[in-house]
Design a protein around this motif. Sequence first.
Motif, short mmCIF file in Angstrom:
data_model
loop_
_atom_site.label_atom_id
_atom_site.label_comp_id
_atom_site.label_asym_id
_atom_site.label_seq_id
_atom_site.Cartn_x
_atom_site.Cartn_y
_atom_site.Cartn_z
N ALA A 110 0.84 -1.20 0.00
CA ALA A 110 0.00 0.00 0.00
C ALA A 110 0.88 1.25 0.00
O ALA A 110 2.05 1.20 0.39
N SER A 111 0.29 2.35 -0.43
CA SER A 111 1.04 3.61 -0.41
C SER A 111 0.83 4.29 0.94
O SER A 111 -0.20 4.12 1.58
N LEU A 112 1.84 5.06 1.31
CA LEU A 112 1.84 5.70 2.63
C LEU A 112 1.98 7.20 2.47
O LEU A 112 2.78 7.68 1.67
N GLU A 113 1.20 7.93 3.24
CA GLU A 113 1.45 9.37 3.40
C GLU A 113 1.14 9.73 4.83
O GLU A 113 0.03 9.53 5.31
N LEU A 114 2.14 10.27 5.51
CA LEU A 114 1.99 10.72 6.89
C LEU A 114 2.08 12.24 6.91
O LEU A 114 3.02 12.82 6.38
N GLY A 115 1.10 12.84 7.55
CA GLY A 115 1.03 14.30 7.55
C GLY A 115 1.87 14.92 8.66
O GLY A 115 2.02 14.36 9.74
N CYS A 116 2.43 16.09 8.37
CA CYS A 116 3.16 16.87 9.36
C CYS A 116 2.93 18.34 9.05
O CYS A 116 3.20 18.78 7.93
N ASN A 117 2.44 19.08 10.01
CA ASN A 117 2.28 20.52 9.88
C ASN A 117 2.95 21.22 11.06
O ASN A 117 3.02 20.67 12.15
N TYR A 118 3.43 22.41 10.80
CA TYR A 118 4.11 23.15 11.85
C TYR A 118 3.58 24.58 11.87
O TYR A 118 2.92 25.03 10.93
N SER A 119 3.92 25.29 12.94
CA SER A 119 3.30 26.59 13.12
C SER A 119 4.23 27.76 12.85
O SER A 119 3.77 28.88 12.68
#
Lengths: 113, 115
Positions: A17-26
């Motif tokens: 399966a394909s993977l995408e992990l999210g990351c956001n910063y401020s």
Amino acid sequence: AQSVSQHNHHVILSEAASLELGCNYSYGGTVNLFWYVQYPGQHLQLLLKYFSGDPLVKGIKGFEAEFIKSKFSFNLRKPSVQWSDTAEYFCAVGEGGSYIPTFGRGTSLIVHP
Amino acid sequence: EPEVTQTPSHQVTQMGQEVILRCVPISNHLYFYWYRQILGQKVEFLVSFYNNEISEKSEIFDDQFSVERPDGSNFTLKIRSTKLEDSAMYFCASSEGLPGISEAFFGQGTRLTVV
């Protein structure tokens, strides 16, 4: 203060399966961006990092991440996961001036064979 | 391959006791760090150390905490009087150059349990 958000706390996938992990910063200024991985029973290891230049960064083991400045994001991707990718994944952001990375909570990835 | 080593891997201590967590950074590295991760929470920065002094510390690193490089190879974190909320995994890291620019190499961590 700088904050780093990893929205997916637990991800379960099947192999290939394909993977995408999210990351956001401020932080709105210059940042250094990192993804670390911690395999079961092992220490944190650097997967990839972004300091400047091409916003699409290639790391080890087929991982890549894309820095989208307008979205304050640095998502981790892999087109086809393997059982051996089962691990905890941490996004970290170092803001200009301090450089000490601030870590996100981590995402636990389980890949079923 | 050189690595950061931490001892012990597990430490159980009674509330109010002093603990010392030990780390041996990579030998040519100049910057040293302690992070901690309370179970289920994010990895939090505690302190960085360079040229035999603290270069940066977080709000968590209060007067109960201290760091030392006693002999040029070890890098220790002391918690003077442990509290239940100090229970966490403590990670030591080191880097050759400036933090955030040079890769930080992490140890395997010491799991501290305060009872």
